[in-house]
Design an enzyme around this catalytic site. Structure first.
Site, PDB file in Angstrom:
ATOM      1  N   HIS A 137      -0.566 -11.751   1.663  1.00  0.00           N
ATOM      2  CA  HIS A 137      -1.526 -10.986   0.874  1.00  0.00           C
ATOM      3  C   HIS A 137      -2.233 -11.819  -0.193  1.00  0.00           C
ATOM      4  CE1 HIS A 137      -2.185  -6.470  -0.219  1.00  0.00           C
ATOM      5  NE2 HIS A 137      -3.313  -7.125  -0.131  1.00  0.00           N
TER       6      HIS A 137
ATOM      7  N   TYR B   2       0.844  -1.194   0.000  1.00  0.00           N
ATOM      8  CA  TYR B   2       0.000   0.000   0.000  1.00  0.00           C
ATOM      9  C   TYR B   2       0.882   1.248   0.000  1.00  0.00           C
ATOM     10  CZ  TYR B   2      -3.968  -2.973   1.423  1.00  0.00           C
ATOM     11  OH  TYR B   2      -4.944  -3.941   1.494  1.00  0.00           O
TER      12      TYR B   2
END
Length: 307
Positions: A138, A49
């Site tokens: 993830h 991110y």
């Protein structure tokens, strides 16, 4: 209903959290402050991110502006498949990235272990903390799936992370881990909504003690969906004097999930947290579940279609 759930290892996790992607800088800092004041204690980020450092700065500002302490918070981050090229660590541009499977860093014995350790060290440094409450993989990366998980187990055993889990995993992925791991995932974070209920996966997770987190829980409001669904949400919102988003978040929590909606607006943050003063009936829960049409808005697997 309690404002928290209990993971399989006994750790308490808030029943709602704040998603931080793609917030950065002062926008993120102000949102974290408003979220904490509204009652949020869980903050969700990821190494790809590119805002872990900004979140860490936001937390420092939060500690100085309020009575918040690190031990009051539940911090979540994720291991992605992206690696920074030498000299670009901490950058936010894809120009400085390798991917695991084609990176020179993957050459040699112990490469996965080294990279996972580097990633968690950078995450902890960015978040200004000595431990992470929850570390997630993830995606179920096909080339290094078990190796990454094995190193995550080590991090958990060493107390560097308090809980470990996965994202975007279906039953087949979890079964693959179950046949090889010594610690089963405590959390699975994936997309779900009344139009994408994933009942089979949910039942599997509940059977095996895997807590469910929901990312992008309000996507079904922002994208085109059935008029009947929108009308039903509107009717329930009117009945309970709430917004449609609050109905969906309440639906998630009553299913036993932790949704992590993202917002940078103080009023919306307060609304998203204000879901514990009403309860949907069994009939209303069933009515929403019946809108399932397996609508998957986000890419569930970007790199492992065959795993």
């Amino acid at each position: 209903m309690s404002n928290s759930f209990t993971l399989s290892n006994g750790l308490r996790i808030p029943s709602i959290g704040m998603g931080t992607y793609p917030l950065k800088g002062n926008i993120l800092s102000n949102a974290v402050y408003e979220a904490y004041c509204a009652g949020y204690r869980l903050f969700d980020t990821a190494d790809n991110y590119y805002n872990e450092g900004d979140l860490g700065e936001s937390l420092l500002r939060l500690y100085s502006r309020t009575d918040a302490r690190r031990e009051d918070l539940f911090l979540v981050s994720k291991l992605s498949d992206e690696l920074y090229k030498p000299g670009t660590l901490g950058g936010g541009s894809n120009k400085g990235l390798y991917f695991w499977k084609n990176s020179p860093a993957m050459r040699g014995e112990g490469a996965v272990r080294k990279i996972v350790r580097q990633k968690i060290a950078n995450t902890l440094k960015c978040l200004r903390t000595e431990r992470l409450d929850l570390l997630l993989m993830h995606w179920p990366y096909p080339d290094f799936f078990e190796e990454i998980w094995y190193e995550m187990e080590k991090l958990y055993q060493e107390g560097i992370v308090m809980a470990i889990g996965v994202c975007n995993c279906r039953e087949r992925h979890l079964e693959r881990l179950r046949s090889s791991c010594s610690i089963f995932p405590m959390v699975n974070q994936f997309e779900s909504s009344p139009v994408n209920t994933k009942v089979s996966l949910v039942n599997y997770c509940k059977t095996h003690g895997v807590h469910i987190m929901i990312y992008s829980p309000l996507m079904s409001l922002r994208l085109k969906s059935k008029a009947e669904y929108q009308a039903c949400l509107g009717k329930l919102a009117s009945k309970y004097h709430k917004e449609k988003a609050q109905i969906i978040l309440r639906f998630d929590v009553q299913r036993g999930f932790t949704p992590i909606p993202k917002s940078a607006h103080a009023e919306r943050l307060r609304e998203n947290m204000s879901i514990f003063d009403f309860e949907l009936s069994h009939e209303e829960m069933d009515m929403l579940l019946n809108f399932n049409d397996n609508v998957q808005y986000m890419p569930e697997s970007k790199s492992c279609p065959g795993l």
